[in-house]
Design a protein around this motif. Structure first.
Motif, PDB file in Angstrom:
ATOM      1  N   HIS A  34       0.844  -1.199   0.000  1.00 10.05           N
ATOM      2  CA  HIS A  34       0.000   0.000   0.000  1.00 10.05           C
ATOM      3  C   HIS A  34       0.881   1.251   0.000  1.00 10.05           C
ATOM      4  CE1 HIS A  34      -2.804  -3.076   1.389  1.00 10.05           C
ATOM      5  NE2 HIS A  34      -3.765  -2.293   0.926  1.00 10.05           N
ATOM      6  N   ALA A  35       0.646   2.125  -0.958  1.00 11.49           N
ATOM      7  CA  ALA A  35       1.401   3.383  -1.055  1.00 11.49           C
ATOM      8  C   ALA A  35       1.110   4.249   0.173  1.00 11.49           C
ATOM      9  CB  ALA A  35       1.013   4.132  -2.321  1.00 11.49           C
ATOM     10  N   PRO A  36       2.059   5.117   0.543  1.00 12.54           N
ATOM     11  CA  PRO A  36       1.829   5.999   1.696  1.00 12.54           C
ATOM     12  C   PRO A  36       0.559   6.845   1.559  1.00 12.54           C
ATOM     13  CG  PRO A  36       4.115   6.098   1.034  1.00 12.54           C
ATOM     14  CD  PRO A  36       3.399   5.296  -0.019  1.00 12.54           C
ATOM     15  N   ASP A  37       0.202   7.233   0.326  1.00 16.42           N
ATOM     16  CA  ASP A  37      -0.974   8.065   0.093  1.00 16.42           C
ATOM     17  C   ASP A  37      -2.211   7.256  -0.316  1.00 16.42           C
ATOM     18  OD1 ASP A  37       0.341   7.444  -2.285  1.00 16.42           O
ATOM     19  OD2 ASP A  37      -0.143   9.345  -3.255  1.00 16.42           O
ATOM     20  N   PHE A  38      -2.215   5.966   0.027  1.00 19.34           N
ATOM     21  CA  PHE A  38      -3.332   5.071  -0.280  1.00 19.34           C
ATOM     22  C   PHE A  38      -4.651   5.615   0.279  1.00 19.34           C
ATOM     23  CE2 PHE A  38      -6.175   1.723   1.307  1.00 19.34           C
ATOM     24  CZ  PHE A  38      -6.433   1.026   0.143  1.00 19.34           C
ATOM     25  N   LEU A  39      -5.706   5.468  -0.520  1.00 16.93           N
ATOM     26  CA  LEU A  39      -7.068   5.798  -0.092  1.00 16.93           C
ATOM     27  C   LEU A  39      -8.018   4.693  -0.528  1.00 16.93           C
ATOM     28  CD1 LEU A  39      -7.353   9.581  -1.056  1.00 16.93           C
ATOM     29  CD2 LEU A  39      -7.114   8.626   1.251  1.00 16.93           C
ATOM     30  N   LEU A  40      -8.889   4.286   0.388  1.00 15.09           N
ATOM     31  CA  LEU A  40      -9.932   3.302   0.090  1.00 15.09           C
ATOM     32  C   LEU A  40     -11.287   3.975   0.220  1.00 15.09           C
ATOM     33  CD1 LEU A  40     -11.226   0.426  -0.187  1.00 15.09           C
ATOM     34  CD2 LEU A  40     -11.004   0.256   2.297  1.00 15.09           C
ATOM     35  N   VAL A  41     -12.099   3.867  -0.831  1.00 15.76           N
ATOM     36  CA  VAL A  41     -13.507   4.232  -0.731  1.00 15.76           C
ATOM     37  C   VAL A  41     -14.238   2.914  -0.518  1.00 15.76           C
ATOM     38  CG1 VAL A  41     -15.509   5.276  -1.862  1.00 15.76           C
ATOM     39  CG2 VAL A  41     -13.214   6.217  -2.257  1.00 15.76           C
ATOM     40  N   HIS A  42     -14.718   2.697   0.719  1.00 12.81           N
ATOM     41  CA  HIS A  42     -15.332   1.407   1.065  1.00 12.81           C
ATOM     42  C   HIS A  42     -16.807   1.386   0.648  1.00 12.81           C
ATOM     43  CE1 HIS A  42     -17.110   3.287   4.628  1.00 12.81           C
ATOM     44  NE2 HIS A  42     -15.905   3.724   4.977  1.00 12.81           N
ATOM     45  N   PRO A  43     -17.437   0.209   0.692  1.00 13.00           N
ATOM     46  CA  PRO A  43     -18.805   0.073   0.184  1.00 13.00           C
ATOM     47  C   PRO A  43     -19.840   0.994   0.825  1.00 13.00           C
ATOM     48  CG  PRO A  43     -17.833  -2.083   0.416  1.00 13.00           C
ATOM     49  CD  PRO A  43     -16.864  -1.104   1.041  1.00 13.00           C
ATOM     50  N   ASP A 114       9.058   3.641 -11.547  1.00 12.82           N
ATOM     51  CA  ASP A 114       9.635   3.313 -12.849  1.00 12.82           C
ATOM     52  C   ASP A 114       9.541   1.805 -13.024  1.00 12.82           C
ATOM     53  OD1 ASP A 114      12.025   2.058 -11.648  1.00 12.82           O
ATOM     54  OD2 ASP A 114      12.654   4.115 -11.206  1.00 12.82           O
ATOM     55  N   ALA A 115      10.004   1.328 -14.171  1.00 16.36           N
ATOM     56  CA  ALA A 115       9.856  -0.088 -14.507  1.00 16.36           C
ATOM     57  C   ALA A 115      10.575  -1.034 -13.547  1.00 16.36           C
ATOM     58  CB  ALA A 115      10.328  -0.338 -15.935  1.00 16.36           C
ATOM     59  N   SER A 116      11.533  -0.523 -12.779  1.00 13.90           N
ATOM     60  CA  SER A 116      12.251  -1.397 -11.841  1.00 13.90           C
ATOM     61  C   SER A 116      11.720  -1.289 -10.410  1.00 13.90           C
ATOM     62  CB  SER A 116      13.751  -1.073 -11.867  1.00 13.90           C
ATOM     63  OG  SER A 116      13.959   0.253 -11.413  1.00 13.90           O
ATOM     64  N   SER A 117      10.764  -0.406 -10.180  1.00 16.54           N
ATOM     65  CA  SER A 117      10.199  -0.207  -8.841  1.00 16.54           C
ATOM     66  C   SER A 117       9.046  -1.179  -8.596  1.00 16.54           C
ATOM     67  CB  SER A 117       9.657   1.216  -8.696  1.00 16.54           C
ATOM     68  OG  SER A 117      10.684   2.152  -8.867  1.00 16.54           O
ATOM     69  N   PRO A 118       8.752  -1.451  -7.324  1.00 12.49           N
ATOM     70  CA  PRO A 118       7.621  -2.341  -7.014  1.00 12.49           C
ATOM     71  C   PRO A 118       6.282  -1.626  -7.205  1.00 12.49           C
ATOM     72  CG  PRO A 118       8.622  -1.556  -4.987  1.00 12.49           C
ATOM     73  CD  PRO A 118       9.486  -1.047  -6.113  1.00 12.49           C
ATOM     74  N   TRP A 119       5.271  -2.404  -7.553  1.00 17.89           N
ATOM     75  CA  TRP A 119       3.919  -1.890  -7.652  1.00 17.89           C
ATOM     76  C   TRP A 119       3.337  -1.730  -6.254  1.00 17.89           C
ATOM     77  CZ3 TRP A 119       1.849  -0.248 -12.084  1.00 17.89           C
ATOM     78  CH2 TRP A 119       2.349  -0.731 -13.291  1.00 17.89           C
ATOM     79  N   ARG A 120       2.569  -0.640  -6.040  1.00 18.16           N
ATOM     80  CA  ARG A 120       1.855  -0.415  -4.776  1.00 18.16           C
ATOM     81  C   ARG A 120       0.464   0.116  -5.101  1.00 18.16           C
ATOM     82  NH1 ARG A 120       5.613   2.616  -0.532  1.00 18.16           N
ATOM     83  NH2 ARG A 120       4.742   1.141   0.948  1.00 18.16           N
ATOM     84  N   VAL A 121      -0.529  -0.347  -4.371  1.00 17.19           N
ATOM     85  CA  VAL A 121      -1.888   0.130  -4.586  1.00 17.19           C
ATOM     86  C   VAL A 121      -2.012   1.532  -3.997  1.00 17.19           C
ATOM     87  CG1 VAL A 121      -2.853  -0.993  -2.518  1.00 17.19           C
ATOM     88  CG2 VAL A 121      -4.347  -0.444  -4.438  1.00 17.19           C
ATOM     89  N   VAL A 122      -2.632   2.433  -4.769  1.00 16.76           N
ATOM     90  CA  VAL A 122      -2.781   3.827  -4.375  1.00 16.76           C
ATOM     91  C   VAL A 122      -4.245   4.137  -4.062  1.00 16.76           C
ATOM     92  CG1 VAL A 122      -2.428   6.235  -5.064  1.00 16.76           C
ATOM     93  CG2 VAL A 122      -0.860   4.469  -5.845  1.00 16.76           C
ATOM     94  N   TRP A 123      -5.141   3.715  -4.948  1.00 15.40           N
ATOM     95  CA  TRP A 123      -6.570   3.950  -4.753  1.00 15.40           C
ATOM     96  C   TRP A 123      -7.296   2.629  -4.869  1.00 15.40           C
ATOM     97  CZ3 TRP A 123      -6.740   8.125  -9.101  1.00 15.40           C
ATOM     98  CH2 TRP A 123      -6.193   9.317  -8.628  1.00 15.40           C
ATOM     99  N   SER A 124      -8.294   2.456  -4.009  1.00 15.16           N
ATOM    100  CA  SER A 124      -9.132   1.281  -4.066  1.00 15.16           C
ATOM    101  C   SER A 124     -10.578   1.707  -3.860  1.00 15.16           C
ATOM    102  CB  SER A 124      -8.708   0.286  -2.980  1.00 15.16           C
ATOM    103  OG  SER A 124      -9.452  -0.902  -3.068  1.00 15.16           O
ATOM    104  N   GLN A 125     -11.449   1.211  -4.702  1.00 11.48           N
ATOM    105  CA  GLN A 125     -12.878   1.519  -4.569  1.00 11.48           C
ATOM    106  C   GLN A 125     -13.640   0.208  -4.580  1.00 11.48           C
ATOM    107  OE1 GLN A 125     -14.571   4.876  -5.932  1.00 11.48           O
ATOM    108  NE2 GLN A 125     -16.580   4.148  -5.334  1.00 11.48           N
TER     109      GLN A 125
END
Length: 130
Positions: A34-43, A114-125
């Motif tokens: 999870h990215a530091p600026d992650f946001l979840l819009v929950h149900p 960048d292409a060598s960095s890990p993926w992190r979730v930023v927004w989730s709905q």
């Protein structure tokens, strides 16, 4: 869908890993995914920050008994942005209330520097399905 050197199946596997970590309350994995600026819009329509969400899971305030994809995790990806979409089955307990069952559609946005960095979730709905 475009794949620039990152297999679509790897992003779907990353999301499956995230769901398992949410159920198991795995602190290191959750922080890494999870990215530091992650946001979840929950149900229910509210918004939780990373601190709200991951902190709630680690404290036991938010407890997933089950969180699993019911459909294939579809992926659209570019070099630094990816969007994932799927339907899930969830059993969640919040604040000591009785566990609740729901199905939801999810749209999750991942990014990497960048292409060598890990993926992190930023927004989730998550949108509940009646």
């Amino acid at each position: 869908m475009t794949d620039y050197g990152h297999p679509m199946s790897e992003l779907a596997a990353l999301e499956h890993r995230r769901l398992k970590a949410l159920v198991a309350a795995e602190a290191e994995t959750l922080d890494a995914l999870h990215a530091p600026d992650f946001l979840l819009v929950h149900p229910s329509g509210g918004v939780w920050t990373k601190s709200d969400y991951i902190g709630g899971i680690l404290s036991g305030e938010i407890r997933y008994h089950r969180f699993e994809a019911l459909t294939e995790i579809q992926v659209m990806a570019d070099t630094t942005i990816a969007v994932l979409r799927y339907r899930s089955s969830i059993c969640i307990q919040i604040g000591g209330n009785q566990p609740g069952e729901l199905e939801a559609w999810h749209t999750d946005s991942y990014r990497r520097e960048d292409a060598s960095s890990p993926w992190r979730v930023v927004w989730s709905q998550a949108t509940a399905i009646d």
